[in-house]
Design an enzyme around this catalytic site. Sequence first.
Site, PDB file in Angstrom:
ATOM      1  CG  LEU A  40     -51.447 -45.248 -59.164  1.00 59.69           C
ATOM      2  CD1 LEU A  40     -51.577 -46.226 -58.320  1.00 59.69           C
ATOM      3  CD2 LEU A  40     -52.578 -44.450 -59.540  1.00 59.69           C
ATOM      4  CG  ASP A  41     -50.641 -38.180 -57.880  1.00 57.49           C
ATOM      5  OD1 ASP A  41     -50.848 -39.019 -56.880  1.00 57.49           O
ATOM      6  OD2 ASP A  41     -51.515 -37.724 -58.229  1.00 57.49           O
ATOM      7  CB  ALA A  42     -45.701 -39.210 -54.714  1.00 58.29           C
ATOM      8  CB  SER A  44     -52.556 -41.919 -56.178  1.00 56.21           C
ATOM      9  OG  SER A  44     -52.901 -40.663 -56.379  1.00 56.21           O
ATOM     10  NE  ARG A 140     -52.100 -33.636 -58.449  1.00 54.05           N
ATOM     11  CZ  ARG A 140     -51.625 -34.383 -57.209  1.00 54.05           C
ATOM     12  NH1 ARG A 140     -50.740 -35.141 -57.232  1.00 54.05           N
ATOM     13  NH2 ARG A 140     -52.045 -34.069 -56.023  1.00 54.05           N
TER      14      ARG A 140
END
Length: 185
Positions: A40-42, A44, A140
Site C-alpha cells: 500500500l502506498d504511504a 493509503s 495507485r
Amino acid sequence: MALFLFNKPFQVMCQFSPHPTRPTLADYVDIPGIYPAGRLDADSEGLVLLTDDGKLQHRISHPDSKQPKTYIVQVEGTPDAQVLDRLTGPLDLGDFVTQPCKVSAIASPDWLWERDPPIRHRENIPTSWLAVTLSEGKNRQVRRMTAAVGLPTLRLVRIAIGPFALATHPLWPGELREVQASELG
C-alpha cells in the site's frame, strides 16, 4: 509458515528497510524474517498481509493469484450512476486499461478510525464514499481511477484481501494478528 494481518497506518512505508523521512513496518512489527505480500502506498491505510514464506508471498502478491482486494474510498464530489458505471471498467488510464471491477456508493463508514492528520475539508465541496473491489492492483490504481472520472481520492483504506477482512478480523492502525495461511484456500 506464518501469515499475519497488519493494519497499516497512514504515512507508513510498506517496507521493513529504513526510510529517511517516514516510519516503516519495522516501527510497528518486530518479527524477524517477514515481508509484505503486496503493498500500500504511504498515503493509503489498511490491511496488509505479512509472511515469512517466499512462495506464499509470491502467491498472494502475484497478479495471477487474483486475490480480490476491497477498498473504501473517500472522494471529492458526488458520483452519479454514469460515473459509477465508468469506474466498473474497463477504464483507460493511459498506460493500461483496468479490468472490470465492482464499485458502489456507500454511506460514510461510522466504524472507521480517525485519520491523523485528518483529510482536508472544504465547506462548498461535498465528499462521498465508494467501495471498490479489484482483482488486480497496479500502482495507485484506485486513486488514478477516481481521478480519471473527476473524483479525486481524499482517503483510501484497504479493508479486505481475499478471505481476510477488517470486518471479521478487527484491527486498529498499527495492530497485527496471526492467521492461518490455509484460510487463503
